[in-house]
Design a protein around this motif. Structure first.
Motif, PDB file in Angstrom:
ATOM      1  N   GLY A 118     -46.536  -5.161 -19.998  1.00 50.75           N
ATOM      2  CA  GLY A 118     -46.569  -5.626 -21.070  1.00 50.75           C
ATOM      3  C   GLY A 118     -45.160  -5.946 -21.842  1.00 50.75           C
ATOM      4  O   GLY A 118     -44.993  -7.182 -22.260  1.00 50.75           O
ATOM      5  N   LEU A 119     -44.566  -4.938 -22.100  1.00 50.23           N
ATOM      6  CA  LEU A 119     -43.058  -4.989 -22.403  1.00 50.23           C
ATOM      7  C   LEU A 119     -42.226  -5.989 -21.819  1.00 50.23           C
ATOM      8  O   LEU A 119     -41.671  -6.899 -22.541  1.00 50.23           O
ATOM      9  CB  LEU A 119     -42.343  -3.783 -22.609  1.00 50.23           C
ATOM     10  N   GLY A 120     -42.130  -6.105 -20.482  1.00 53.60           N
ATOM     11  CA  GLY A 120     -41.482  -6.620 -19.695  1.00 53.60           C
ATOM     12  C   GLY A 120     -41.507  -8.278 -19.876  1.00 53.60           C
ATOM     13  O   GLY A 120     -40.911  -8.976 -20.127  1.00 53.60           O
ATOM     14  N   VAL A 121     -42.908  -8.475 -19.710  1.00 50.52           N
ATOM     15  CA  VAL A 121     -43.274  -9.926 -19.674  1.00 50.52           C
ATOM     16  C   VAL A 121     -42.968 -10.420 -21.055  1.00 50.52           C
ATOM     17  O   VAL A 121     -42.570 -11.699 -21.163  1.00 50.52           O
ATOM     18  CB  VAL A 121     -44.849 -10.117 -19.285  1.00 50.52           C
ATOM     19  N   THR A 122     -43.231  -9.760 -22.195  1.00 49.05           N
ATOM     20  CA  THR A 122     -43.016 -10.242 -23.338  1.00 49.05           C
ATOM     21  C   THR A 122     -41.801 -10.503 -23.706  1.00 49.05           C
ATOM     22  O   THR A 122     -41.145 -11.637 -24.192  1.00 49.05           O
ATOM     23  CB  THR A 122     -43.557  -9.346 -24.583  1.00 49.05           C
ATOM     24  N   ILE A 123     -40.917  -9.460 -23.396  1.00 48.15           N
ATOM     25  CA  ILE A 123     -39.354  -9.632 -23.578  1.00 48.15           C
ATOM     26  C   ILE A 123     -38.625 -10.787 -23.032  1.00 48.15           C
ATOM     27  O   ILE A 123     -37.785 -11.285 -23.446  1.00 48.15           O
ATOM     28  CB  ILE A 123     -38.904  -8.150 -23.534  1.00 48.15           C
ATOM     29  N   VAL A 124     -39.201 -10.855 -21.477  1.00 47.04           N
ATOM     30  CA  VAL A 124     -38.646 -12.003 -20.807  1.00 47.04           C
ATOM     31  C   VAL A 124     -38.856 -13.268 -21.556  1.00 47.04           C
ATOM     32  O   VAL A 124     -38.160 -14.251 -21.757  1.00 47.04           O
ATOM     33  CB  VAL A 124     -38.970 -11.839 -19.275  1.00 47.04           C
ATOM     34  N   TYR A 125     -40.146 -13.497 -21.950  1.00 45.93           N
ATOM     35  CA  TYR A 125     -40.676 -14.486 -22.565  1.00 45.93           C
ATOM     36  C   TYR A 125     -39.787 -14.815 -23.885  1.00 45.93           C
ATOM     37  O   TYR A 125     -39.486 -16.129 -24.138  1.00 45.93           O
ATOM     38  CB  TYR A 125     -42.274 -14.582 -22.885  1.00 45.93           C
ATOM     39  N   ILE A 126     -39.720 -13.896 -24.502  1.00 46.65           N
ATOM     40  CA  ILE A 126     -38.941 -14.163 -25.629  1.00 46.65           C
ATOM     41  C   ILE A 126     -37.432 -14.350 -25.298  1.00 46.65           C
ATOM     42  O   ILE A 126     -36.825 -15.553 -26.086  1.00 46.65           O
ATOM     43  CB  ILE A 126     -38.900 -12.759 -26.686  1.00 46.65           C
ATOM     44  N   PHE A 127     -36.893 -13.950 -24.640  1.00 48.12           N
ATOM     45  CA  PHE A 127     -35.270 -14.016 -24.176  1.00 48.12           C
ATOM     46  C   PHE A 127     -35.368 -15.706 -23.768  1.00 48.12           C
ATOM     47  O   PHE A 127     -34.284 -15.997 -23.842  1.00 48.12           O
ATOM     48  CB  PHE A 127     -34.870 -12.988 -23.284  1.00 48.12           C
ATOM     49  N   LEU A 128     -36.304 -16.052 -22.904  1.00 52.23           N
ATOM     50  CA  LEU A 128     -36.206 -17.317 -22.408  1.00 52.23           C
ATOM     51  C   LEU A 128     -36.251 -18.339 -23.542  1.00 52.23           C
ATOM     52  O   LEU A 128     -35.637 -19.334 -23.433  1.00 52.23           O
ATOM     53  CB  LEU A 128     -37.596 -17.723 -21.372  1.00 52.23           C
ATOM     54  N   HIS A 129     -36.990 -18.018 -24.620  1.00 55.41           N
ATOM     55  CA  HIS A 129     -36.973 -18.866 -25.776  1.00 55.41           C
ATOM     56  C   HIS A 129     -35.969 -18.749 -26.644  1.00 55.41           C
ATOM     57  O   HIS A 129     -35.730 -19.702 -27.501  1.00 55.41           O
ATOM     58  CB  HIS A 129     -38.388 -18.719 -26.319  1.00 55.41           C
ATOM     59  N   ASP A 172     -27.372 -19.523 -27.127  1.00 55.20           N
ATOM     60  CA  ASP A 172     -27.289 -20.912 -26.158  1.00 55.20           C
ATOM     61  C   ASP A 172     -27.641 -20.190 -24.926  1.00 55.20           C
ATOM     62  O   ASP A 172     -27.210 -20.977 -23.593  1.00 55.20           O
ATOM     63  CB  ASP A 172     -25.878 -21.169 -26.143  1.00 55.20           C
ATOM     64  N   THR A 173     -28.082 -19.182 -24.630  1.00 52.51           N
ATOM     65  CA  THR A 173     -28.617 -18.821 -23.093  1.00 52.51           C
ATOM     66  C   THR A 173     -30.130 -19.077 -22.966  1.00 52.51           C
ATOM     67  O   THR A 173     -30.682 -18.633 -22.198  1.00 52.51           O
ATOM     68  CB  THR A 173     -28.297 -17.141 -22.876  1.00 52.51           C
ATOM     69  N   ALA A 174     -30.575 -19.683 -24.074  1.00 53.13           N
ATOM     70  CA  ALA A 174     -31.982 -20.098 -23.938  1.00 53.13           C
ATOM     71  C   ALA A 174     -32.387 -21.119 -23.158  1.00 53.13           C
ATOM     72  O   ALA A 174     -31.857 -22.178 -22.997  1.00 53.13           O
ATOM     73  CB  ALA A 174     -32.687 -20.219 -25.416  1.00 53.13           C
ATOM     74  N   SER A 175     -33.514 -20.967 -22.278  1.00 54.29           N
ATOM     75  CA  SER A 175     -33.934 -22.041 -21.448  1.00 54.29           C
ATOM     76  C   SER A 175     -35.059 -22.861 -21.986  1.00 54.29           C
ATOM     77  O   SER A 175     -35.240 -24.202 -21.582  1.00 54.29           O
ATOM     78  CB  SER A 175     -34.501 -21.581 -20.034  1.00 54.29           C
ATOM     79  N   PHE A 176     -35.868 -22.467 -23.133  1.00 52.00           N
ATOM     80  CA  PHE A 176     -36.866 -22.932 -23.505  1.00 52.00           C
ATOM     81  C   PHE A 176     -36.897 -22.892 -24.989  1.00 52.00           C
ATOM     82  O   PHE A 176     -35.991 -22.159 -25.504  1.00 52.00           O
ATOM     83  CB  PHE A 176     -38.225 -22.633 -23.188  1.00 52.00           C
ATOM     84  N   SER A 177     -37.482 -24.195 -25.930  1.00 54.28           N
ATOM     85  CA  SER A 177     -37.557 -23.712 -27.296  1.00 54.28           C
ATOM     86  C   SER A 177     -38.999 -23.713 -27.630  1.00 54.28           C
ATOM     87  O   SER A 177     -39.942 -24.139 -27.051  1.00 54.28           O
ATOM     88  CB  SER A 177     -36.907 -24.894 -27.859  1.00 54.28           C
ATOM     89  N   ASP A 178     -39.108 -23.113 -28.923  1.00 57.42           N
ATOM     90  CA  ASP A 178     -40.548 -22.863 -29.392  1.00 57.42           C
ATOM     91  C   ASP A 178     -41.268 -24.218 -29.822  1.00 57.42           C
ATOM     92  O   ASP A 178     -42.496 -24.168 -29.954  1.00 57.42           O
ATOM     93  CB  ASP A 178     -40.358 -22.149 -30.592  1.00 57.42           C
TER      94      ASP A 178
END
Lengths: 85, 575
Positions: free
Chosen positions: B492-503, B511-517
């Motif tokens: 749960g934590l892993g998937v959520t934190i990765v999703y947050i960091f990707l955005h 500037d390391t984000a790959s997606f935006s909200d």
């Protein structure tokens, strides 16, 4: 610890209470405030619709009532099943 | 007397009060430091929980987010109050019966695993530090305005004060200072709202004012506001613009995050009985609702006053000349949080929805603090709001730092690394971990991942995806075992934190984000809403893994049986 059969019955009664309360909780927030808002669009209140009211005020009032009602109900169950502190 | 002196006097007086109480109630033993000696009355505890809970996000940031987001932001209102229903029914009474001091302690004992306890500590630290970043953003805004310095300087001064404050007292100091802070913050929040509601509608109660007629137009406030916004090209205030999916998941995420945040849960360890734990949640919500029922009115009315300031003769007439701008605009320009750029060179302030035409840029986090100035309220009200904003930010930051420091010193060092640590060294470790948490949060607070309330929403997503499911399954299912719980929390934590960091960028470096909200990876699910999905993953993984591994031992099943009934809840057991 109380005897097993009484505490099992107590737990079942608690679960049932929680289920009923969670249905109300869901309907008054996620339901009226978000999912069912289009259905309430016809009911006007202060320049907007009832769904908007539930989303910004009504749900909070319902939450308050729910918590105190649950606390009262559980205090009663605690005594009924003889598991109070 | 000028506004600056008045601010200093009011803010200084409230600070002297908090610090006085903290010194008076200085923590002695470790038991007092963590749980205030467990003798706190439910109403007092509810008020302190209210102060603990209502942070810079609720006080400083939320009304501004609502003012600019309209109906869509109802998720904040429902999410941050609805979680208390879950807390009262699903967690608080059982955790009180369990009778230990910290959330990781429960998870470690229930899942009979030091690994589970360590994973819970990690989840707690990740969620709490993210939360403190949001607080620091708010502290920076408040201090920069009232000391009339730029935002970064305000942040550094605020961080120093938070540090001194949190290190000084333990939870006991904090419980009683938080009661004082609650009183200051609720007065500071409601007084300007009452004034503004009276000015605009003639109704002194802001929650009713929101649905009343505007005295200026004779039509309802919300209808008038919708009309003004339409004139400037903004979408309607009361319409839904977000997708239903995202709004739904965001609300879920905030609700279960509320019930999963350790600094709130820990409050329910400090009431005398199981019965009190249930009603404490209710009292907490009473005190919280006073602000949350006022906030939507503050948001809508602030938006209206803001537009009226720029367009004094109505939205169809010419806007205000820059040279004629009121003092509050000049004051906020100094902080860098409000900007004006004369794109078409006509000397007038155009405020519009389109990016090309708009010349007026307002940071949403300033709305609540600027609100009394915008409405031209007396100077003492402005000073009071500054004091209230600081009270909100300080009380929550202190509560979070307590949760972080007890997790490190109690759950990590004392239970695992060095069980023979002396009380004195345990307190020292607690204080060092507070200092580190503040330093990290201040550094990240300089370039926050969003407005204060949005950063805090991320923290809720993290708590929702990790801690809430573990606690709930620990109480309601006997079948979930050590392996299942650990796998669930990590997933749960892993998937959520990765999703947050990707955005939001890795470790919130933008500037390391790959997606935006605005164009998220998965359907329309923004990073702030993903906690709900993370929680679902946590539940599923925990059930599947538990099903495939050994059943829980008999003594754990007995433990679960015993926390389900109030009988036999004694004083807390230290170890």
């Amino acid at each position: 610890m109380a005897d097993n059969s009484s505490s099992n019955a107590y737990w079942k009664a608690n679960i049932k209470t929680i289920q009923v309360f969670l249905v109300i909780w869901f309907v008054c927030s996620f339901g009226f405030g978000i999912l069912l808002r289009p259905m309430l669009a016809g009911i006007g209140i202060g320049g907007t619709d009832l769904g908007f009211w539930f989303a910004q005020q009504g749900s909070i009032i319902v939450f308050l009532i729910l918590i105190f009602a649950y606390a009262a109900r559980m205090n009663k169950l605690d005594k009924e099943f003889g598991v109070e502190e | 007397m000028d506004q600056f002196t008045l601010n200093l006097i009011v803010v200084g007086a409230t600070f002297a009060l908090y610090i006085g109480i903290a010194i008076w109630a200085r923590a002695g033993s470790t038991a007092e430091f963590y749980a205030a000696g467990r003798g706190v009355n439910p109403i007092v505890n509810g008020m302190a929980t209210g102060a603990d809970w209502m942070s810079a996000a609720s006080f400083i940031s939320m009304a501004g987010i609502i003012a600019f987001g309209g109906y869509d932001t109802s998720a904040y209102l429902m999410g941050w109050t609805g979680g208390y229903v879950l807390l009262a029914m699903l967690l608080a009474p059982y955790l009180r019966k369990f009778g230990k001091f910290t959330v990781p302690e429960f998870i470690g004992d229930r899942f009979y695993s030091q690994t589970a306890r360590t994973v819970a500590v990690i989840c707690l630290i990740v969620a709490s530090v993210t939360y403190v970043i949001g607080q620091m953003t708010g502290v920076g805004v408040a201090f920069s305005r009232f000391l009339e310095v730029d935002n970064a300087t305000g942040l550094f001064i605020g961080a120093a004060i938070v540090f001194m404050y949190a290190v000084l007292g333990g939870m006991k100091g904090i419980t009683y200072t938080q009661v004082a802070q609650y009183v200051v913050l609720i007065i500071a929040y409601t007084i300007p709202a009452i004034f503004i509601s009276l000015q605009l509608t003639g109704n002194p109660l802001p929650p009713l004012g929101l649905f009343s007629d505007a005295t200026a137009t004779g039509k309802p406030i919300l209808e008038t506001l919708n009309g003004m916004m339409a004139d400037l090209g903004f979408g309607s205030y009361t319409e839904q613009k977000d997708t239903t999916l995202n709004m739904f998941l965001f609300t879920v995420s905030l609700m279960i995050g509320t019930a999963g945040l350790p600094h709130v849960i820990v409050r329910f360890f400090t009431v005398p009985t199981v019965k009190d734990a249930r009603s404490s949640a209710g009292w907490a919500l009473v005190f919280i609702a006073l602000l949350y029922l006022t906030a939507p009115a503050v948001g809508a009315m602030a938006r209206m006053n803001l537009i009226n300031t720029i367009y004094p003769d109505g939205t169809s007439a010419a806007p205000l000349a820059y040279e004629a701008r009121p003092d509050w605009v000049k004051n906020w320009e100094k902080t860098g949080l409000l900007k004006f750029e004369d794109k078409n060179g006509d000397g007038l302030i155009q405020y519009a929805a389109s990016k090309e035409a708009n010349e007026f840029d307002v940071n949403r986090d300033i709305i609540t603090l600027a609100n009394p100035e915008i409405a031209q309220l007396p100077g003492w009200v402005i000073a009071l709001v500054a004091a209230g904003g600081l009270a909100a930010a300080l009380s929550t930051a202190a509560g979070l730092l307590m949760a972080i420091s007890s997790a490190v010193s109690h759950d990590l060092i004392k239970s695992q690394i060095n069980p023979n640590i002396s009380e004195k060294n345990e307190l020292l470790a607690a204080r060092i971990s507070m200092a580190v948490a503040i330093a990290v949060a201040t550094y990240l607070g300089l370039n926050p991942p969003g407005f204060a309330a949005q950063t805090v929403a991320l923290a809720f997503g993290l708590a929702a995806s990790s801690i809430f499911p573990a606690l709930m399954m620990g109480i309601f299912s006997k079948r979930i075992n050590n392996t299942g719980a650990v796998a669930g929390m990590l997933a749960g934590l892993g998937v959520t934190i990765v999703y947050i960091f990707l955005h939001k960028g890795w470790f919130f470096v933008a500037d390391t984000a790959s997606f935006s909200d605005s164009d998220p990876l998965l359907l329309s699910i923004k990073s702030t809403s993903f906690g709900a999905v993370g929680a679902l993953i946590n539940f599923v993984v925990a059930f599947v893994v538990s099903g495939a591994t050994k059943d829980t031992p008999a003594e754990i099943q007995e433990l679960v049986e015993s926390i389900r009934i109030p009988k036999g809840a004694g004083a807390a057991v230290d170890h």
